[in-house]
Motif scaffolding. Structure first.
Motif, PDB file in Angstrom:
ATOM      1  N   ARG A   1      41.956  32.558  43.407  1.00 52.60           N
ATOM      2  CA  ARG A   1      42.008  34.020  43.349  1.00 52.60           C
ATOM      3  C   ARG A   1      43.352  34.599  43.761  1.00 52.60           C
ATOM      4  NH1 ARG A   1      37.626  38.371  45.769  1.00 52.60           N
ATOM      5  NH2 ARG A   1      38.737  40.235  45.075  1.00 52.60           N
TER       6      ARG A   1
ATOM      7  N   ASN B   1      37.857  34.872  40.295  1.00 59.27           N
ATOM      8  CA  ASN B   1      37.012  35.132  41.456  1.00 59.27           C
ATOM      9  C   ASN B   1      35.851  34.149  41.435  1.00 59.27           C
ATOM     10  OD1 ASN B   1      34.989  36.255  43.183  1.00 59.27           O
ATOM     11  ND2 ASN B   1      35.896  38.282  42.956  1.00 59.27           N
TER      12      ASN B   1
ATOM     13  N   ASN C   1      34.503  39.217  51.256  1.00 60.05           N
ATOM     14  CA  ASN C   1      35.565  38.682  50.407  1.00 60.05           C
ATOM     15  C   ASN C   1      36.391  39.767  49.727  1.00 60.05           C
ATOM     16  OD1 ASN C   1      36.225  37.653  47.365  1.00 60.05           O
ATOM     17  ND2 ASN C   1      36.557  36.036  48.877  1.00 60.05           N
ATOM     18  N   ALA C   2      35.733  40.779  49.171  1.00 55.57           N
ATOM     19  CA  ALA C   2      36.433  41.817  48.415  1.00 55.57           C
ATOM     20  C   ALA C   2      37.307  42.695  49.296  1.00 55.57           C
ATOM     21  CB  ALA C   2      35.434  42.677  47.651  1.00 55.57           C
ATOM     22  N   GLU C   3      37.084  42.638  50.613  1.00 49.05           N
ATOM     23  CA  GLU C   3      37.849  43.466  51.540  1.00 49.05           C
ATOM     24  C   GLU C   3      39.088  42.778  52.083  1.00 49.05           C
ATOM     25  OE1 GLU C   3      34.234  45.990  53.567  1.00 49.05           O
ATOM     26  OE2 GLU C   3      34.429  43.868  54.124  1.00 49.05           O
TER      27      GLU C   3
END
Length: 268
Positions: free
Chosen positions: A92, A145, A15-17
């Motif tokens: 987000r 988030n 997800n963070a990428e």
């Protein structure tokens, strides 16, 4: 440049990428929600009956609701509208947050067909005010988030999460954590509904490709069983594909477990 799915790093993203700022809500709405498709009509039928039955039996006053990962989709919020005096659209992507904020004052006409489908149940058709007016009164947009929802544990009394946990990452662990975060944000006994793309290989929102986690009915059931009770996992009968790269849609609905003895799915 158009990003395309492959067997490489793109389809293994966590997800963070992911570049969520590249999500194109206008293209997404045009492709998915410009007309009411058979899959969404079936989802609306299941969800409206579940929520209406719950609130008819409980006879509780106005409650707070949340749509986790609202994206560019208003119909989960519309499905909660009759019973809420507050609905949080939790999202987000900055682009999706802007889209949602633009819809609060007076949502676009394409969403009328979704409301009309809900109104086939009297709980929606008998709403005391025009749906746009109530939407404006009760809906708020919050950027955030999903993995940070733990600070709101047990806050909301009804909730939805549509095409989020499996569509924000290629990681099965993050999929399970996403479901856990959603369910943990709900109060004990709260009704919920969640939808999932079955065996998704990823998807486009405009020019950019976004990864997905390959899940089926068994994975959805396993992700919920520690947090939900008296719940059902249903594969939709509708089969007209809204895009390439998946095999069907799954809806899960039920109630947040009343016991607080949850087992974090990440530890299973």
């Amino acid at each position: 440049m158009t990003l395309r799915p492959s067997g490489g790093a793109l389809t293994r993203l966590k997800n963070a990428e992911v570049s969520w700022g590249a999500f194109d809500p206008d293209a997404y709405v045009e492709h998915n929600y410009s007309v009411l498709q058979s899959e969404d009509a079936e989802i609306l039928h299941l969800v409206r009956d579940h929520f209406a039955d719950h609130f008819r039996k409980q006879a509780v006053g106005p409650v707070s609701g949340i749509d986790v990962g609202a994206g560019a989709n208003l119909y989960p919020a519309l499905a909660m509208l009759p019973w809420c005096d507050e609905i949080t659209l939790f999202e987000r992507s900055p682009a999706n947050v802007s889209y949602l904020a633009s819809q609060v004052e007076s949502y676009d006409e394409n969403w009328d067909q979704f409301w009309n489908a809900l109104c086939e149940h009297e709980a929606y058709g008998s709403l005391e005010m025009a749906p746009r007016e109530k939407f404006r009164k009760v809906v708020g947009v919050e950027q955030g988030n999903i993995f940070h929802l733990e600070r709101h544990r047990g806050r909301w009394s009804v909730g939805t999460m549509f095409f989020v946990a499996e569509s924000m990452t290629a990681s099965h662990q993050e999929f399970r954590l996403g479901v856990e975060a959603f369910m943990s944000a709900l109060a004990p006994g709260a009704p919920f509904a969640a939808a999932f793309m079955e065996h998704s290989k990823g998807y486009h929102a405009g020019e950019h490709f976004f990864p997905a986690c390959d899940v089926g009915e068994s994975e959805v059931h396993a992700s919920l069983e520690s947090f939900a009770e008296d719940f059902k996992v249903v594969r939709l009968k509708s089969s007209a594909a809204v895009r390439n790269g998946y095999t069907g849609m799954i809806v899960a609905y039920g109630w947040r477990r009343k016991s607080d003895q949850d087992i974090p799915v990440a530890d299973l």
